[in-house]
Design a protein around this motif. Sequence first.
Motif, PDB file in Angstrom:
ATOM      1  N   PHE A  31      64.787  48.985   6.110  1.00 33.95           N
ATOM      2  CA  PHE A  31      65.731  49.977   6.627  1.00 33.95           C
ATOM      3  C   PHE A  31      66.049  51.041   5.590  1.00 33.95           C
ATOM      4  CE2 PHE A  31      68.438  46.581   4.941  1.00 33.95           C
ATOM      5  CZ  PHE A  31      69.346  47.286   4.168  1.00 33.95           C
ATOM      6  N   ALA A  32      65.624  50.818   4.338  1.00 31.67           N
ATOM      7  CA  ALA A  32      65.817  51.798   3.268  1.00 31.67           C
ATOM      8  C   ALA A  32      64.834  51.486   2.151  1.00 31.67           C
ATOM      9  CB  ALA A  32      67.248  51.758   2.741  1.00 31.67           C
ATOM     10  N   GLN A  33      64.583  52.497   1.316  1.00 26.82           N
ATOM     11  CA  GLN A  33      63.707  52.344   0.166  1.00 26.82           C
ATOM     12  C   GLN A  33      64.306  53.104  -1.006  1.00 26.82           C
ATOM     13  OE1 GLN A  33      60.004  54.013   1.445  1.00 26.82           O
ATOM     14  NE2 GLN A  33      59.361  52.163   2.510  1.00 26.82           N
ATOM     15  N   SER A  34      63.829  52.730  -2.194  1.00 33.75           N
ATOM     16  CA  SER A  34      64.284  53.378  -3.415  1.00 33.75           C
ATOM     17  C   SER A  34      63.194  53.207  -4.470  1.00 33.75           C
ATOM     18  CB  SER A  34      65.583  52.720  -3.895  1.00 33.75           C
ATOM     19  OG  SER A  34      65.918  53.163  -5.182  1.00 33.75           O
ATOM     20  N   PRO A  35      63.114  54.128  -5.430  1.00 35.80           N
ATOM     21  CA  PRO A  35      62.224  53.866  -6.555  1.00 35.80           C
ATOM     22  C   PRO A  35      62.686  52.595  -7.280  1.00 35.80           C
ATOM     23  CG  PRO A  35      62.907  56.174  -6.531  1.00 35.80           C
ATOM     24  CD  PRO A  35      63.742  55.443  -5.513  1.00 35.80           C
ATOM     25  N   ALA A  36      61.758  51.740  -7.655  1.00 36.16           N
ATOM     26  CA  ALA A  36      62.111  50.488  -8.335  1.00 36.16           C
ATOM     27  C   ALA A  36      62.876  50.758  -9.625  1.00 36.16           C
ATOM     28  CB  ALA A  36      60.855  49.673  -8.617  1.00 36.16           C
ATOM     29  N   ALA A  37      62.617  51.860 -10.271  1.00 41.54           N
ATOM     30  CA  ALA A  37      63.298  52.201 -11.519  1.00 41.54           C
ATOM     31  C   ALA A  37      64.799  52.406 -11.313  1.00 41.54           C
ATOM     32  CB  ALA A  37      62.678  53.458 -12.138  1.00 41.54           C
ATOM     33  N   GLU A  38      65.212  52.644 -10.072  1.00 40.39           N
ATOM     34  CA  GLU A  38      66.631  52.861  -9.756  1.00 40.39           C
ATOM     35  C   GLU A  38      67.220  51.660  -9.017  1.00 40.39           C
ATOM     36  OE1 GLU A  38      66.739  56.542  -7.558  1.00 40.39           O
ATOM     37  OE2 GLU A  38      65.563  57.575  -9.095  1.00 40.39           O
ATOM     38  N   ALA A  39      66.643  50.477  -9.243  1.00 37.75           N
ATOM     39  CA  ALA A  39      66.997  49.277  -8.473  1.00 37.75           C
ATOM     40  C   ALA A  39      68.482  48.937  -8.531  1.00 37.75           C
ATOM     41  CB  ALA A  39      66.166  48.087  -8.945  1.00 37.75           C
ATOM     42  N   ASN A  40      69.066  48.902  -9.704  1.00 40.44           N
ATOM     43  CA  ASN A  40      70.469  48.476  -9.806  1.00 40.44           C
ATOM     44  C   ASN A  40      71.396  49.382  -9.006  1.00 40.44           C
ATOM     45  OD1 ASN A  40      69.843  46.282 -11.400  1.00 40.44           O
ATOM     46  ND2 ASN A  40      70.203  47.360 -13.322  1.00 40.44           N
ATOM     47  N   ALA A  41      71.235  50.675  -9.149  1.00 37.89           N
ATOM     48  CA  ALA A  41      72.089  51.616  -8.415  1.00 37.89           C
ATOM     49  C   ALA A  41      71.825  51.525  -6.917  1.00 37.89           C
ATOM     50  CB  ALA A  41      71.852  53.039  -8.908  1.00 37.89           C
ATOM     51  N   ALA A  42      70.563  51.391  -6.543  1.00 34.16           N
ATOM     52  CA  ALA A  42      70.219  51.321  -5.123  1.00 34.16           C
ATOM     53  C   ALA A  42      70.783  50.053  -4.488  1.00 34.16           C
ATOM     54  CB  ALA A  42      68.706  51.384  -4.946  1.00 34.16           C
ATOM     55  N   MET A  43      70.657  48.913  -5.172  1.00 35.19           N
ATOM     56  CA  MET A  43      71.189  47.658  -4.625  1.00 35.19           C
ATOM     57  C   MET A  43      72.706  47.725  -4.496  1.00 35.19           C
ATOM     58  SD  MET A  43      68.950  44.501  -6.061  1.00 35.19           S
ATOM     59  CE  MET A  43      67.990  45.122  -7.413  1.00 35.19           C
ATOM     60  N   ALA A  44      73.367  48.322  -5.472  1.00 31.27           N
ATOM     61  CA  ALA A  44      74.826  48.460  -5.401  1.00 31.27           C
ATOM     62  C   ALA A  44      75.214  49.318  -4.201  1.00 31.27           C
ATOM     63  CB  ALA A  44      75.354  49.070  -6.695  1.00 31.27           C
ATOM     64  N   ARG A  45      74.455  50.390  -3.963  1.00 30.74           N
ATOM     65  CA  ARG A  45      74.745  51.273  -2.824  1.00 30.74           C
ATOM     66  C   ARG A  45      74.552  50.521  -1.506  1.00 30.74           C
ATOM     67  NH1 ARG A  45      70.658  54.392  -3.103  1.00 30.74           N
ATOM     68  NH2 ARG A  45      69.635  53.723  -1.195  1.00 30.74           N
ATOM     69  N   ILE A  46      73.462  49.774  -1.380  1.00 29.97           N
ATOM     70  CA  ILE A  46      73.189  49.031  -0.149  1.00 29.97           C
ATOM     71  C   ILE A  46      74.242  47.942   0.059  1.00 29.97           C
ATOM     72  CG2 ILE A  46      71.554  47.512   1.047  1.00 29.97           C
ATOM     73  CD1 ILE A  46      70.654  50.452   0.976  1.00 29.97           C
ATOM     74  N   ARG A  47      74.622  47.249  -1.023  1.00 29.12           N
ATOM     75  CA  ARG A  47      75.690  46.226  -0.900  1.00 29.12           C
ATOM     76  C   ARG A  47      76.940  46.842  -0.296  1.00 29.12           C
ATOM     77  NH1 ARG A  47      74.097  44.629  -6.143  1.00 29.12           N
ATOM     78  NH2 ARG A  47      72.980  42.667  -6.037  1.00 29.12           N
ATOM     79  N   GLU A  48      77.316  47.984  -0.822  1.00 28.99           N
ATOM     80  CA  GLU A  48      78.529  48.655  -0.342  1.00 28.99           C
ATOM     81  C   GLU A  48      78.361  49.113   1.112  1.00 28.99           C
ATOM     82  OE1 GLU A  48      81.008  52.652  -1.411  1.00 28.99           O
ATOM     83  OE2 GLU A  48      80.246  51.453  -3.087  1.00 28.99           O
ATOM     84  N   GLU A  49      77.225  49.724   1.428  1.00 28.70           N
ATOM     85  CA  GLU A  49      76.977  50.206   2.788  1.00 28.70           C
ATOM     86  C   GLU A  49      76.943  49.058   3.794  1.00 28.70           C
ATOM     87  OE1 GLU A  49      73.272  52.328   2.614  1.00 28.70           O
ATOM     88  OE2 GLU A  49      74.155  54.023   1.526  1.00 28.70           O
TER      89      GLU A  49
END
Length: 117
Positions: A12-30
Amino acid sequence: MSDTDTFLRLAFAQSPAAEANAAMARIREEQGDAKSYEFVLPDKEVRAFLLERTLPRLVDYLESVGARLPGCGGVFLSVFAGDTLHFLHARDAVSLLSEWSGLSLDELKRRYGPNRT
């Protein structure tokens, strides 16, 4: 279509692996402070990896943390494939893996859940 493509098409979403921590935090919140279940998808033998290694552990984890099948509420998968991080709802992944394995959700819980019989 390859097994890898079929599985990752559930994202349902993708992110560059290099930005994993920020992306996971965003998805957790969403997703309402959801939990992330993370793993690296291999380059080869993806179906065997998912069915033999990932599925048993995932079902045990989901049932143990109260994210019961079939809804698997509050859990999403963070799947690293190459240089991309893919986010999948746990329920969608479990549904596909159930289909691939030929096992019902009840059978998955019996075989792999914390209260194995």
